[in-house]
Design a protein around this motif. Structure first.
Motif, PDB file in Angstrom:
ATOM      1  N   GLN A 208      -7.437   4.016   4.035  1.00 30.09           N
ATOM      2  CA  GLN A 208      -7.956   2.665   3.816  1.00 30.09           C
ATOM      3  C   GLN A 208      -7.384   1.993   2.577  1.00 30.09           C
ATOM      4  O   GLN A 208      -7.773   0.869   2.253  1.00 30.09           O
ATOM      5  N   GLY A 209      -6.484   2.655   1.871  1.00 30.50           N
ATOM      6  CA  GLY A 209      -5.981   2.109   0.621  1.00 30.50           C
ATOM      7  C   GLY A 209      -4.792   1.177   0.798  1.00 30.50           C
ATOM      8  O   GLY A 209      -4.459   0.748   1.903  1.00 30.50           O
ATOM      9  N   LEU A 210      -4.149   0.859  -0.336  1.00 29.96           N
ATOM     10  CA  LEU A 210      -2.974  -0.001  -0.331  1.00 29.96           C
ATOM     11  C   LEU A 210      -1.748   0.781   0.112  1.00 29.96           C
ATOM     12  O   LEU A 210      -1.603   1.962  -0.204  1.00 29.96           O
ATOM     13  N   ARG A 211      -0.858   0.104   0.820  1.00 31.54           N
ATOM     14  CA  ARG A 211       0.392   0.712   1.278  1.00 31.54           C
ATOM     15  C   ARG A 211       1.552  -0.049   0.650  1.00 31.54           C
ATOM     16  O   ARG A 211       1.792  -1.197   0.974  1.00 31.54           O
ATOM     17  N   LEU A 212       2.264   0.623  -0.246  1.00 32.84           N
ATOM     18  CA  LEU A 212       3.360  -0.017  -0.961  1.00 32.84           C
ATOM     19  C   LEU A 212       4.682   0.178  -0.235  1.00 32.84           C
ATOM     20  O   LEU A 212       4.833   1.117   0.553  1.00 32.84           O
TER      21      LEU A 212
END
Length: 233
Positions: A208-212
């Motif tokens: 569910q986090g950020l994808r860089l």
């Protein structure tokens, strides 16, 4: 008499199934490096595009630099690249993943994203997504060493490693990290692994986090490569 321009060739793996987009991206990257080194001649080539490396290397002066945009010093850097360069007298530098300034660059990038989100570092997770390999340990070792270097610079952040081709797999590493998490692909270019394999593993894990974007796409990276080349002269 004008001095001949200093020369460098930036090389990446590319995408064998679709070689043109990475080839174009790398050419744009090389242009950014060249803008920081106005008295240099900067070329680029991917291994995946047929004859590109040989064509770009042709005509380089003895001692010209080759900068491998690779995260590990495995088969492609140690065997394929020298073989395809043949008997040309070129200097192959250590790959991007081994540059001493890369952990600082990555730490600054990661900390900036956490601050932008308003997250406290002690409550956050960083998933470093690497390649790994079933054929040797150098790819996994490179990711592990880089994770350890990041841990020295980001001691409050929980850093987890996940690999595509071997354990610990990204699917397992990405589970139960919550929303205060970032996935940073430890890759130079955005090929099929970054566009398909990593996102698919994250989706399957319920990440569910950020994808860089991959680390090689960091805004500060052309300056790092320019410094690396300049310091070798």
């Amino acid at each position: 008499m004008n001095q001949a321009p200093k020369q460098a060739l930036i090389v990446a793996h590319g995408q064998p199934s679709d070689p043109e987009p990475p080839e174009l991206w790398l050419a744009e990257f090389a242009d950014k490096v060249a803008a920081l080194l106005p008295d240099w001649q900067i070329r680029s080539a991917t291994l995946a595009k047929p004859a590109s490396l040989e064509n770009q290397a042709r005509g380089l002066d003895d001692g010209a630099l080759v900068f491998p945009m690779f995260m590990a010093d495995g088969w492609f850097v140690g065997r394929v690249l020298p073989r395809r360069l043949g008997d040309q007298n070129l200097r192959i530098l250590p790959p991007l993943g081994f540059h001493p300034d890369l952990p600082d660059l990555a730490a600054t990038l990661i900390r900036g994203h956490f601050q932008h989100q308003g997250w406290t570092e002690a409550d956050t997770h960083l998933l470093l997504a690497g390649h790994g390999s079933a054929k040797g340990d150098k790819a996994a070792l490179s990711t592990r060493n880089f994770a350890e270097a990041l841990a020295e610079r980001l001691p409050e952040i929980d850093i987890i490693q996940g690999l595509i081709e071997e354990s610990p797999f990204i699917f397992d590493a990405a589970r139960d990290l919550g929303t205060t998490a970032i996935c940073l692909p430890f890759f130079a270019l955005e090929g099929g692994h970054c566009k398909e394999d990593i996102p698919n593993a994250l989706d399957a894990a319920g990440f569910q986090g950020l994808r860089l974007p991959p680390l090689g796409h960091a805004e500060a990276l052309p300056a790092l490569v320019a410094r690396a080349l300049k310091n070798e002269i």
